[in-house]
Design an enzyme around this catalytic site. Structure first.
Site, mmCIF file in Angstrom:
data_model
loop_
_atom_site.group_PDB
_atom_site.id
_atom_site.type_symbol
_atom_site.label_atom_id
_atom_site.label_comp_id
_atom_site.label_asym_id
_atom_site.label_seq_id
_atom_site.Cartn_x
_atom_site.Cartn_y
_atom_site.Cartn_z
ATOM 1 N N GLU A 50 -0.494 7.639 9.742
ATOM 2 C CA GLU A 50 0.818 7.363 10.331
ATOM 3 C C GLU A 50 1.918 7.684 9.311
ATOM 4 O OE1 GLU A 50 -1.976 5.460 10.706
ATOM 5 O OE2 GLU A 50 -2.157 6.196 12.760
ATOM 6 N N GLY A 63 0.838 -1.193 0.000
ATOM 7 C CA GLY A 63 0.000 0.000 0.000
ATOM 8 C C GLY A 63 0.869 1.237 0.000
ATOM 9 N N GLY A 119 -27.623 11.731 20.293
ATOM 10 C CA GLY A 119 -28.004 10.635 21.187
ATOM 11 C C GLY A 119 -28.461 9.424 20.385
ATOM 12 N N THR A 179 -1.823 6.354 4.906
ATOM 13 C CA THR A 179 -2.394 6.372 6.259
ATOM 14 C C THR A 179 -1.887 7.596 7.015
ATOM 15 O OG1 THR A 179 -0.543 5.178 7.201
ATOM 16 C CG2 THR A 179 -2.345 3.839 6.308
ATOM 17 N N ILE A 194 -9.198 -0.952 -5.656
ATOM 18 C CA ILE A 194 -9.130 -0.008 -6.769
ATOM 19 C C ILE A 194 -10.495 0.657 -6.999
ATOM 20 C CG2 ILE A 194 -8.478 0.334 -9.182
ATOM 21 C CD1 ILE A 194 -6.194 -0.547 -7.183
ATOM 22 N N GLU A 217 -5.175 7.409 0.668
ATOM 23 C CA GLU A 217 -4.124 8.316 0.191
ATOM 24 C C GLU A 217 -2.967 8.403 1.178
ATOM 25 O OE1 GLU A 217 -3.825 9.796 -2.776
ATOM 26 O OE2 GLU A 217 -5.713 8.944 -3.466
ATOM 27 N N ARG A 269 -34.289 19.838 19.523
ATOM 28 C CA ARG A 269 -34.531 18.841 20.565
ATOM 29 C C ARG A 269 -34.536 19.526 21.943
ATOM 30 N NH1 ARG A 269 -35.682 13.285 21.552
ATOM 31 N NH2 ARG A 269 -34.921 12.865 23.653
#
Lengths: 249, 382
Positions: B366, B127, B338, B364, B153, B362, B267
């Site tokens: 990291e 990857g 909620g 990770t 892909i 695109e 709400r």
């Protein structure tokens, strides 16, 4: 054929309308402005006529402030050829608007004026009719179908109780109803082309017309809040309530 | 740059999304059904040519405007930005690295949306580490013969072609010097497209495994006309992909924020709208701030790209920050709604499932962090 399409800037139908506390108008902050949907239908119809009749020209006109250019640009992006902004800041009543459009139509030598049957802000439904009278042209309001054979126009109009077909010669005024067509979206290439099209500004006061309003808006109020419904226990009670309280039967 | 025109373009896309996407997105998404009517709309808007230069029939939008357009699409449904993204990455590679004949043949048809591309880079075992791909391309007469398989892909089924990375020299040292890119048009011979993969989110759009089984591709489709340029070609386009993914995160974050802030005003709990409770206000303030910061970071990276400046660090930062913000905002939106946020009747559960893609796709987050750190270390030497 030269087609003039007058358009009006109105709040987006999806916008929640809030009346100002003093009733002098509506709150315009956070309002998204769009072309009056019936006028959008008129633009679409003009473009379809142009696509069928080579050499036709579609000219947009609006009457308002500089910011109204935005709606003209949208119409140009849909495919109209050029646009005229008649600049005016104050309130104009339907007759004054009709006078301005009549002057522009005559100056442009238009064969057809196509416009929405009414604007969704005040729902006056007067400009088209007044315009035809001022120009001395035949008119067809609430059009759901428009067809041409040479200079002769056949219009099917939606009237109470059915459809009416009328035919007349150009020049003429036609106002559009909801079911005439479904307007196209402006494509992004269309938007880019629109920036290069002519957008002419004319001052309303330079037209030499009496534009003093004959109509005065005294105050606006929001419609009453809808009341909650009521449950009845039996058909007998329902009939009795409809008879004695609602007085509808 | 024409500000009025850019504003009109963004408004037109927003109008399209309001009318044609938002009312139908969740239905298509829950059925995992390809949104053909919406894609036809993208085509008639001209969006398949968004960043293709005007001289090749595209709109030639700046990346700053393109990012805003992708944000608006993702505000309706993030999958739509995926239909455009890898198509335009392929177009970017051809625009900047293709031969004159390749530009003339591919770009106008791509701008119209008649030819629709994708990017076939990732493999089952490779990857972010592009250099370790195993797909090979061997020259045979006027063709190259491609063999290998590609994973995850996008546009593989509904697109008409793919930009495929393959090794023309598997023994090259460094490994990247052996990679080449091919514009592979689908035909009866292949490539074979596997079943649509089942995903957590990013549904509706086709994400497939693609198999190249000794597929002959004309040598004329070797992008740039010379071997060994593929790695650099792909790398040059990654910033475009990062800006796209970051903009998607802004759009999904904006949609989650809007849903929450509207709901919080309607709400009531304990006798007042929940937006008047401080605990909810803190969430709303955080969400709004996150979206705003993410949008500005994307805009800044895009502006640098438009100015021709290097922006790998800024694009990486925008992608990293925007995608993490989006994940948090979509979860916070669920807190505000909620139980209703957990139900399929509201779109928040979809935003929550879509958000992680931007942290992974695109490159990770990291990997982004590594790229950012390396860039910063180079920028601030001791």
């Amino acid at each position: 054929m030269k087609i003039l399409v007058p358009i009006k800037r109105v709040p987006d139908p999806a916008t929640t309308i809030r009346v100002l506390p003093d009733g002098s108008g509506i709150a315009t902050d956070n309002v998204k402005w769009v072309i009056n949907p019936f006028d959008e239908i008129a633009i679409e119809e003009a473009l379809r006529i142009k696509e069928k009749q080579a050499g036709s020209e579609v000219v947009l006109v609006t009457i308002g402030q500089s910011t109204w250019q935005e709606q003209l640009r949208t119409g140009l992006a849909m495919g109209a050829d050029r646009a005229i902004l008649v600049k005016n800041d104050g309130y104009l009543d339907p007759l004054a608007l009709a006078k301005i459009i009549a002057k522009v139509a005559a100056g442009e030598n238009a064969d057809l004026v196509l416009l929405g049957k009414q604007a969704i802000d005040d729902d006056s439904n007067q400009v088209g009719q007044m315009l035809a009278e001022l120009l001395g042209w035949p008119q067809a309001t609430f059009a759901s179908k428009v067809e041409f054979a040479d200079k002769r126009v056949t219009v099917i109009r939606e009237v109470d109780g059915g459809l009416e077909t009328i035919a007349f010669n150009l020049p003429a005024v036609v106002t559009t109803d909801l079911r005439l067509n479904e307007p196209r979206y402006a494509s992004l290439p269309g938007i880019m082309k629109a920036r290069k099209k002519e957008l002419k500004e004319v001052a309303a006061e330079s037209l030499g017309l009496d534009l003093a309003p004959k109509l005065k808006i005294k105050s606006l109020t929001a419609p009453p809040k809808r009341q909650a419904g009521r449950k009845v226990a039996s058909v007998e009670e329902l009939v009795s309530v409809l008879h004695t309280e609602a007085k509808v039967i | 740059m024409d500000e009025v025109q850019d504003r009109d373009i963004i408004a037109a896309v927003r109008g399209f999304v309001e009318r044609e996407v938002i009312p139908f997105a969740s239905d298509f998404e829950h059925r995992d059904e390809y949104p053909h009517p919406m894609v036809a709309g993208l085509k008639s808007l001209g969006l398949f040519g968004a960043t293709i230069p005007a001289e090749h029939g595209g709109l030639g939008l700046s990346f700053a405007t393109y990012a805003r357009v992708m944000e608006e699409l993702s505000r309706g449904w993030m999958s739509l930005a995926g239909v455009i993204n890898s198509h335009l990455i392929m177009a970017f590679i051809i625009t900047h690295h293709g031969t004159a004949a390749q530009k003339e043949y591919f770009l106008p048809a791509m701008a119209r949306g008649d030819k629709r591309g994708g990017l076939a880079l990732t493999e089952p075992h490779a990857g972010s580490d592009v250099q370790s791909i195993r797909t090979t391309a061997v020259r045979r007469g006027d063709d190259y013969v491609l063999k290998g398989s590609k994973m995850f892909i996008t546009n593989a089924r509904n697109g008409t072609m793919l930009a495929v990375a393959a090794k023309t020299d598997p023994l090259a040292k460094p490994a990247y010097a052996g990679i080449s890119m091919f514009a592979v048009e689908k035909n009866d011979a292949g490539p074979a497209v596997g079943a649509n993969l089942k995903k957590l989110g990013y549904k509706g759009i086709d994400t497939c495994e693609v198999t190249l089984d000794d597929l002959a591709v004309p040598a004329a489709n070797l992008i740039g006309g010379a071997e060994g340029l593929g790695f650099k070609q792909v790398m040059s386009a990654l910033e475009v992909g990062r800006i796209n993914v970051a903009a998607r995160a802004v759009g999904v974050g904006q949609a989650a924020f809007e849903t929450a802030i509207h709901y919080a005003q309607q709400r009531t709990a304990f006798g007042k709208p929940i937006c008047e409770h401080q605990a909810v206000q803190l969430l709303l303030a955080d969400m709004g701030t996150g979206v705003e910061a993410a949008r500005l970071m994307v805009a800044n990276a895009a502006r640098k790209k438009d100015a021709g400046e290097r922006c790998d660090v800024e694009a990486g930062m925008a992608k990293l920050f925007a995608s993490e913000a989006c994940a948090k905002i979509s979860l916070d939106a669920m807190r505000v709604l909620g139980g209703y946020g957990f139900m399929q009747e509201f779109p928040v559960e979809r935003f929550y499932r879509d958000a992680p893609l931007m942290m992974i796709g695109e490159g990770t987050n990291e990997i982004q962090a590594l790229v950012i750190a390396r860039g910063l270390l180079a920028r601030y030497p001791a």
